[in-house]
Enzyme design. Structure first.
Site, PDB file in Angstrom:
ATOM      1  N   HIS A 270     -91.992 -19.190 -31.821  1.00 14.67           N
ATOM      2  CA  HIS A 270     -91.836 -20.640 -31.941  1.00 14.67           C
ATOM      3  C   HIS A 270     -93.043 -21.276 -32.633  1.00 14.67           C
ATOM      4  CE1 HIS A 270     -88.346 -21.656 -29.035  1.00 14.67           C
ATOM      5  NE2 HIS A 270     -88.243 -20.394 -29.431  1.00 14.67           N
TER       6      HIS A 270
ATOM      7  N   GLY B 272     -96.147 -22.530 -39.494  1.00 11.80           N
ATOM      8  CA  GLY B 272     -96.994 -21.345 -39.563  1.00 11.80           C
ATOM      9  C   GLY B 272     -97.697 -21.024 -38.257  1.00 11.80           C
TER      10      GLY B 272
ATOM     11  N   ASP C 130    -100.370 -21.298 -36.390  1.00 11.27           N
ATOM     12  CA  ASP C 130    -101.602 -22.095 -36.331  1.00 11.27           C
ATOM     13  C   ASP C 130    -101.854 -22.689 -34.951  1.00 11.27           C
ATOM     14  OD1 ASP C 130     -99.606 -23.982 -36.206  1.00 11.27           O
ATOM     15  OD2 ASP C 130    -100.398 -25.264 -37.802  1.00 11.27           O
TER      16      ASP C 130
ATOM     17  N   SER D 137    -100.127 -24.642 -33.283  1.00 16.53           N
ATOM     18  CA  SER D 137     -99.715 -26.046 -33.153  1.00 16.53           C
ATOM     19  C   SER D 137     -98.809 -26.252 -31.947  1.00 16.53           C
ATOM     20  CB  SER D 137     -99.022 -26.527 -34.437  1.00 16.53           C
ATOM     21  OG  SER D 137     -97.977 -25.656 -34.816  1.00 16.53           O
TER      22      SER D 137
ATOM     23  N   ASN E 271     -88.507 -26.267 -27.321  1.00 13.27           N
ATOM     24  CA  ASN E 271     -89.769 -25.782 -26.768  1.00 13.27           C
ATOM     25  C   ASN E 271     -90.006 -26.186 -25.312  1.00 13.27           C
ATOM     26  OD1 ASN E 271     -90.512 -24.509 -29.144  1.00 13.27           O
ATOM     27  ND2 ASN E 271     -91.597 -26.311 -29.937  1.00 13.27           N
TER      28      ASN E 271
ATOM     29  N   PRO F  50     -83.869 -21.624 -35.502  1.00 17.11           N
ATOM     30  CA  PRO F  50     -82.485 -21.134 -35.533  1.00 17.11           C
ATOM     31  C   PRO F  50     -81.835 -21.264 -34.159  1.00 17.11           C
ATOM     32  CG  PRO F  50     -83.957 -19.599 -36.652  1.00 17.11           C
ATOM     33  CD  PRO F  50     -84.832 -20.590 -35.939  1.00 17.11           C
TER      34      PRO F  50
ATOM     35  N   HIS G 177     -85.432 -10.003 -28.099  1.00 17.50           N
ATOM     36  CA  HIS G 177     -84.510 -10.271 -27.006  1.00 17.50           C
ATOM     37  C   HIS G 177     -84.392  -9.075 -26.062  1.00 17.50           C
ATOM     38  CE1 HIS G 177     -82.184 -13.685 -29.287  1.00 17.50           C
ATOM     39  NE2 HIS G 177     -83.425 -14.003 -28.982  1.00 17.50           N
TER      40      HIS G 177
ATOM     41  N   ASP H  89     -80.769  -8.209 -22.718  1.00 14.16           N
ATOM     42  CA  ASP H  89     -80.474  -6.778 -22.762  1.00 14.16           C
ATOM     43  C   ASP H  89     -79.730  -6.459 -21.481  1.00 14.16           C
ATOM     44  OD1 ASP H  89     -80.351  -4.038 -22.721  1.00 14.16           O
ATOM     45  OD2 ASP H  89     -82.486  -3.701 -23.046  1.00 14.16           O
TER      46      ASP H  89
ATOM     47  N   SER I 162     -83.410  -1.194 -18.555  1.00 12.56           N
ATOM     48  CA  SER I 162     -84.263  -1.401 -19.724  1.00 12.56           C
ATOM     49  C   SER I 162     -84.590  -2.866 -19.997  1.00 12.56           C
ATOM     50  CB  SER I 162     -83.569  -0.796 -20.954  1.00 12.56           C
ATOM     51  OG  SER I 162     -84.362  -0.928 -22.100  1.00 12.56           O
TER      52      SER I 162
END
Length: 331
Positions: A72, A78, A80, A82, A97, A163, A193, A245, A250
């Site tokens: 995220h 980028g 950074d 943020s 988020n 996405p 995932h 999963d 697992s």
């Protein structure tokens, strides 16, 4: 991204320095062992690793949390850091988020590092180092990270465009391409995932009213549909979580089991299942499921993700607090 309840998680392959291609870096480049000799005699990566091992021993789900945090962060403006900034309109406040967690882990690592050499190690690098260590502790293999990032000073909720869980494979490829990541990178990144989970609200439509049909998604294994209906009742106000999963042996391990499950039509999110069905991604999914080099390739993927649009050299800053820029944000 709970064990990092994931709207979308993910991350990708190949040891590269993207500083010259899809990077904002002009004053330097990422490199391995960037902090060697820069923090007295301390091993910066070892110091961060110690913090992560202590946290992981109490809560192994931090692996998924940190994987999601890195994705995220890197996918928006980028890598950074943020996403770490507090404020009324920062990235942290954007809907995708709101369920990101693990901020206190980065704070803890920053505090320990800065107690040894203040003002040297960036929060952006700590995210990458911490994620690597959590992946390794989860059985994913220890990959070599590149460091030398600097922290950004801009964090806006309106810039968050991640996405969605129901995104089509073709559209997901386009979204990753904008970050300099190809379709194979995308498939490996979504392999995050393997240790993630998702809230029922993100896939309930696949159980009860897929594409307004009033029926379950026909591509989902019927036994799994019934199992998930018990966990996610149609009209329940509770928003439970399930493992992405579906192999119970697992679900806490970074491995290729996730790919084996989606081939068996046991994908939870729509994008998970579409990866195994779409001809644009199926060959890669099949190769990963049958292969034995997932740990290596996933580590390489993480390195490539970690180089997206980085700040280096004299760009950005080294934050004193990971939650605030050195000159306070004006929101």
């Amino acid at each position: 991204m709970s064990r990092a309840s994931t709207t979308t998680l993910a991350l990708v392959y190949i040891f590269v320095t993207l500083a010259g291609s899809c990077s904002r870096a002009t004053g330097g480049a990422l490199q391995e062992a960037f902090y060697k000799g820069k923090c007295r005699a301390a091993d910066v990566e070892g110091v961060v690793g110690g913090v992560i091992r202590a946290r992981f021993s109490r809560d192994p789900t931090i692996a998924a949390a940190l994987l999601r945090m890195q994705f995220h962060d890197c996918f928006v403006n980028g890598c950074d850091a943020s996403i770490l900034l507090d404020g009324n309109n920062t990235e942290k406040t954007a809907v995708p988020n709101l369920s990101v967690r693990g901020y206190e882990i980065i704070d803890a690592a920053k505090a320990v590092v800065d107690s040894i050499c203040p003002g040297v190690v960036s929060c952006a690098d700590i995210i990458v180092m911490a994620t690597r260590d959590a992946v390794a502790l989860s059985g994913g293999g220890r990959y070599i990270v590149q460091t030398g990032r600097r922290d950004g000073t801009v964090s806006l909720a309106k810039n968050v465009n991640l996405p969605a869980p129901s995104i089509a494979v073709s559209d997901s490829i386009k979204a990753f391409s904008k970050k300099g990541l190809d379709s194979t990178d995308m498939v490996y990144l979504l392999g995050g995932h393997t240790v993630g989970n998702a809230h029922c609200s993100l896939f309930r439509d696949r159980l009860y009213n897929f594409q307004n049909t009033g029926k379950a998604d026909p591509t989902m294994d019927s036994t799994l549909v019934n199992t998930l209906k018990a966990r996610c009742p149609q009209n329940s106000t509770a928003d439970n979580t399930v493992n992405l999963d579906q192999n119970p042996l697992s679900s806490m391990t970074v491995d290729n089991s996730y790919y084996k499950q989606i081939i068996l039509h046991r994908g939870i999110l729509q994008i998970d299942q579409e990866l195994a069905l779409d001809p644009l991604s199926n060959p890669t999914v099949t190769a990963i499921a049958k292969g034995f080099d997932f740990s290596t390739r996933f580590g390489q993927a993480m390195v490539k993700l970690g180089a997206v649009e980085v700040l280096t050299g004299t760009q950005g800053e080294i934050r004193k607090s990971c939650r605030a820029i050195n000159t306070p944000l004006k929101n």
